[in-house]
Design an enzyme around this catalytic site. Structure first.
Site, mmCIF file in Angstrom:
data_model
loop_
_atom_site.group_PDB
_atom_site.id
_atom_site.type_symbol
_atom_site.label_atom_id
_atom_site.label_comp_id
_atom_site.label_asym_id
_atom_site.label_seq_id
_atom_site.Cartn_x
_atom_site.Cartn_y
_atom_site.Cartn_z
ATOM 1 N N GLY A 229 17.258 38.825 21.354
ATOM 2 C CA GLY A 229 18.697 38.675 21.298
ATOM 3 C C GLY A 229 19.374 38.860 22.643
ATOM 4 O O GLY A 229 18.748 39.155 23.662
ATOM 5 N N GLY B 43 20.725 40.757 24.990
ATOM 6 C CA GLY B 43 20.792 42.152 25.385
ATOM 7 C C GLY B 43 21.755 42.429 26.519
ATOM 8 O O GLY B 43 22.167 43.570 26.727
ATOM 9 N N LYS C 155 26.552 36.331 31.124
ATOM 10 C CA LYS C 155 25.288 36.997 31.436
ATOM 11 C C LYS C 155 25.612 38.180 32.345
ATOM 12 O O LYS C 155 26.249 38.007 33.386
ATOM 13 C CB LYS C 155 24.342 36.022 32.143
ATOM 14 C CG LYS C 155 22.920 36.511 32.330
ATOM 15 C CD LYS C 155 22.068 35.374 32.877
ATOM 16 C CE LYS C 155 20.609 35.776 33.005
ATOM 17 N NZ LYS C 155 19.785 34.652 33.498
ATOM 18 N N GLY D 149 22.319 46.334 30.200
ATOM 19 C CA GLY D 149 23.064 45.124 29.892
ATOM 20 C C GLY D 149 23.776 44.486 31.068
ATOM 21 O O GLY D 149 24.559 43.555 30.888
ATOM 22 N N ASP E 7 11.972 31.999 23.829
ATOM 23 C CA ASP E 7 13.397 32.335 23.840
ATOM 24 C C ASP E 7 14.118 31.697 25.021
ATOM 25 O O ASP E 7 15.355 31.749 25.084
ATOM 26 C CB ASP E 7 13.604 33.856 23.837
ATOM 27 C CG ASP E 7 12.844 34.552 24.952
ATOM 28 O OD1 ASP E 7 11.608 34.563 24.882
ATOM 29 O OD2 ASP E 7 13.480 35.075 25.884
ATOM 30 N N ASN E 8 13.382 31.092 25.943
ATOM 31 C CA ASN E 8 13.983 30.366 27.070
ATOM 32 C C ASN E 8 13.798 28.864 26.924
ATOM 33 O O ASN E 8 13.874 28.126 27.914
ATOM 34 C CB ASN E 8 13.372 30.831 28.393
ATOM 35 C CG ASN E 8 13.791 32.236 28.755
ATOM 36 O OD1 ASN E 8 14.868 32.692 28.375
ATOM 37 N ND2 ASN E 8 12.941 32.946 29.474
#
Length: 491
Positions: A101, A103, A124, A137, A267-268
């Site tokens: 997720g 983060g 981001k 984060g 995830d990328n």
């Protein structure tokens, strides 16, 4: 976990001249968590991509106002419908992690651009979310600037990619091996739906959530399957075929240009085919099949020559999540999945052949083109030339040009095809973000000197036109620089 609120902090934010949508958050509430960015001590808007802002229908002047800066940090709720951190899973270097997720990221929402396209606005480095798994984060300025310059270079090169709208420094100092300035990137994509999104839906919501995610993805990316609506397994087979073709096209372009992504986790891997996550990435100069520039890719899983096989592996992980949707019975779904994946190698090779034929200025259907391309790749492997310089030298070829060592006979044969040099000059760049130049620009900008960054950005976003007085930007890195050069994920 309680959801932060900014009602008290910003009771009456300045009205925004636009309103974002929240289609992902509304359609798939199980896959996101309402969130906002963290308050920043001294934010400053350092870069604003005005051309992209206009493309999105955003007013650059408003984005520079205090309310606009708050919006770009995920703190001004006025233009947003629902800001969320997205949930997804992923295979990271082959190891499955069921809950990753956003983060350190935040989906501000979707904006309907004047051209009719719906695009995500995404942050981001905006602070912790419920997916942070103990991390802070935040993001450092250097990696954020790397993503800005390389994503915009990729766009200029015609490669499907997320884009960069803005960079803001936060006024924070963060620890990343050393103390460095914190920053936030505002990036844009047609969506942030990943292979890992489907993995997450599959394991958390089963067939119902997988179908709803697939239908949402179709409405975003493949509306032709809705007009008229394709039903049953054919609908999801059609979606997967389109995802496969999009990924093949993108990776074939990476290979033509010598781009190494460095962290091709599921995830990328966006189903749109857009390149995402410019952490440990680099443009290869000296041609090497085994080139690796990622500090975390210790076994070379994502080396240059492995990228086509890895995207096939990632697509296989995607089709696994769709099995119940691909057939009337489990056996039918499995048979269909195997048939689809059985076409992968041939489809990728055709995409690569088209890219290379274009780079060499020949028709992909010309008799002998396949052999010509195969011989060229063999010579690249044998002689390890600077790929960008060689491709551009061929684009500017004349009867008086001198062939690089080892390429003379091949060039004579290639010249007999009467290559279209003007077409080659439109796709073979003079300027790419060469690694030593990127590092120089990032180091200077982190210290407060932005001249090198802006010069490099201006060249790589206009990569096909020679700029007198900037010859050093056309040249390879110093001798030995690439031998131990590494890039980092920036987390």
């Amino acid at each position: 976990m309680s959801t932060p609120t900014n009602t008290d902090r910003f009771p009456a934010p300045s009205p925004a001249p636009f309103k974002l949508e929240a289609r992902f958050a509304s359609d798939l509430p199980e896959m996101s968590a309402a969130w906002q960015g963290e308050e920043q001590p001294a934010p400053e808007l350092m870069l604003l991509n005005e051309d992209l802002a206009h493309l999105l229908g955003l007013d650059p002047d408003w984005l520079r106002t205090p309310a606009g800066v708050e919006f770009l940090l995920g703190l001004n709720p006025s233009p947003t419908t629902k800001m969320v951190a997205q949930g997804y899973a992923g295979h990271q270097f082959g190891q499955f992690v069921p809950s990753l997720g956003d983060g350190r990221a935040l989906l501000l929402g979707e904006i309907q651009a004047p051209d009719g396209t719906l695009r995500d606005l995404h942050l981001k480095g905006s602070g912790r979310t419920q997916f942070s798994r103990g991390a802070d984060g935040r993001a450092a300025l250097g990696p954020i600037l790397r993503e800005y310059i390389i994503s915009e270079a990729m766009h200029a090169l015609g490669v499907p990619t997320t884009r960069s709208l803005a960079v803001l420094t936060t006024g924070r100092k963060i620890q990343r091996g050393q103390v460095v300035p914190g920053a936030v990137l505002v990036r844009v994509a047609t969506s942030h739906i990943r292979v890992g999104s489907f993995q997450y839906a599959n394991i958390t919501g089963g067939i119902d959530l997988s179908r709803r995610l697939a239908d949402h993805a179709i409405s975003r990316h493949f509306p032709e399957l809705d007009e008229p609506r394709t039903e049953g397994p054919d609908r999801y087979v059609g979606m997967f075929n389109r995802v496969m073709d999009a990924q093949n096209q993108t990776v074939a372009q990476w290979m033509r240009l010598g781009f190494i992504h460095g962290v091709m986790n599921t995830d990328n891997t966006l189903i749109s085919g857009e390149t995402i996550d410019y952490g440990p990435c680099a443009f290869m100069e000296r041609y090497r099949d085994g080139a690796v520039f990622s500090s975390i890719d210790t076994h070379g899983r994502y080396r240059y020559s492995s990228q086509p096989a890895i995207i096939g592996w990632n697509l296989a992980r995607l089709v696994e999540t769709l099995l119940p949707l691909l057939g009337e019975t489990p056996d039918d779904g499995m048979d269909t999945a195997q048939e689809l994946m059985g076409t992968y190698a041939d489809r990728y090779q055709k995409a690569f052949h088209r890219e290379m034929a274009g780079s060499l200025g020949v028709s992909p259907d010309a008799p002998g083109a396949e052999e010509l391309i195969g011989a060229y790749v063999s010579l690249l492997r044998a002689h390890s030339p600077d790929l960008t310089m060689l491709n551009r030298a061929l684009s500017d070829w004349s009867e008086d040009s001198v062939a690089p060592e080892g390429f003379g006979e091949w060039i004579t044969h290639w010249w007999s095809f009467t290559p279209d040099l003007e077409a080659m000059q439109r796709i073979n760049p003079i300027y790419v973000p060469r690694n030593h130049l990127v590092e120089e620009a990032l180091d200077d900008a982190t210290e407060g000197d932005w001249e090198a960054f802006h010069t490099l950005l201006s060249l790589v976003t206009n990569p096909f036109e020679h700029r007198p007085g900037h010859e050093r930007f056309e040249q390879p890195s110093p001798e030995g620089f690439e031998d131990d050069y590494m890039t980092y994920c920036g987390t």
